[in-house]
Motif scaffolding. Sequence first.
Motif, mmCIF file in Angstrom:
data_model
loop_
_atom_site.group_PDB
_atom_site.id
_atom_site.type_symbol
_atom_site.label_atom_id
_atom_site.label_comp_id
_atom_site.label_asym_id
_atom_site.label_seq_id
_atom_site.Cartn_x
_atom_site.Cartn_y
_atom_site.Cartn_z
ATOM 1 N N ILE A 1 0.743 -1.174 0.101
ATOM 2 C CA ILE A 1 0.153 -0.017 -0.052
ATOM 3 C C ILE A 1 0.653 1.213 -0.015
ATOM 4 N N HIS A 2 0.463 2.048 -0.858
ATOM 5 C CA HIS A 2 1.650 3.321 -1.054
ATOM 6 C C HIS A 2 1.493 4.309 -0.006
ATOM 7 N N CYS A 3 0.046 4.544 0.555
ATOM 8 C CA CYS A 3 -0.241 5.510 1.708
ATOM 9 C C CYS A 3 -0.037 7.023 1.508
ATOM 10 N N VAL B 1 -0.744 8.492 -1.960
ATOM 11 C CA VAL B 1 -0.880 8.910 -3.392
ATOM 12 C C VAL B 1 -1.428 10.432 -3.432
ATOM 13 N N TRP C 1 7.618 6.126 -2.136
ATOM 14 C CA TRP C 1 7.084 5.051 -1.383
ATOM 15 C C TRP C 1 7.616 5.156 -0.185
ATOM 16 N N SER D 1 5.013 3.728 2.640
ATOM 17 C CA SER D 1 4.275 2.485 2.137
ATOM 18 C C SER D 1 4.634 1.562 3.378
ATOM 19 N N SER E 1 0.542 -5.000 2.368
ATOM 20 C CA SER E 1 -0.809 -4.834 2.237
ATOM 21 C C SER E 1 -1.573 -5.910 3.447
ATOM 22 N N GLN F 1 -4.865 12.063 2.159
ATOM 23 C CA GLN F 1 -4.886 10.831 2.944
ATOM 24 C C GLN F 1 -6.198 10.503 3.628
ATOM 25 N N SER G 1 -7.253 3.006 1.825
ATOM 26 C CA SER G 1 -6.223 4.080 1.975
ATOM 27 C C SER G 1 -5.592 4.787 0.445
ATOM 28 N N ASP G 2 -5.278 3.848 -0.385
ATOM 29 C CA ASP G 2 -4.647 4.201 -1.692
ATOM 30 C C ASP G 2 -5.858 4.663 -2.527
ATOM 31 N N CYS H 1 -6.397 8.169 -4.556
ATOM 32 C CA CYS H 1 -6.592 8.262 -5.975
ATOM 33 C C CYS H 1 -7.746 8.949 -6.306
#
Length: 150
Positions: free
Chosen positions: A4-6, A8, A54, A57, A60, A75, A88-89, A93
């Motif tokens: 998970i990037h956390c 974006v 990242w 991150s 997951s 966020q 979260s991502d 997005c």
Amino acid sequence: MGVIHCDVNPWNILCQEEIQESGADVDLPLKEFTFGHQRDERSYPQAEACLVDWACSAPSEGGSAPKLSRRGDFQAAELVQGRVGPQSDVFGCASTLLWLLLKRTRKGLPDRTPELVKAQLQQAAGEELSTTCLEKLASAITWGMEESWE
């Protein structure tokens, strides 16, 4: 296991031109990532954008994100509590899409009903997008920015 990037957000997405200017060699890993299928240039065109930074991150499965002291515009709320998940991502997005299309954050559009977001998109796009496209974009943005995923 996924990641998970956390974080974006619009500043963590580089477009192809920015990638080339930075001299980053991102073509090789992106070309090799084929979702388990044989690579076919017609099905998998060269990447036009790349997600960077990242540092926040987390894995997951069973992972936890670095606990944020405050919530940013892109966020999800659970990141402030140190919880992380795919939502979260998705939130990041959807928030990024809202910013790119309307130059507004969640705070600038507190009443994010699909109807209101569609009206805002229609005002910004004029006649360039069909009603169906506007409805789907508005629905995706409002769904992705849900405050609760329970």
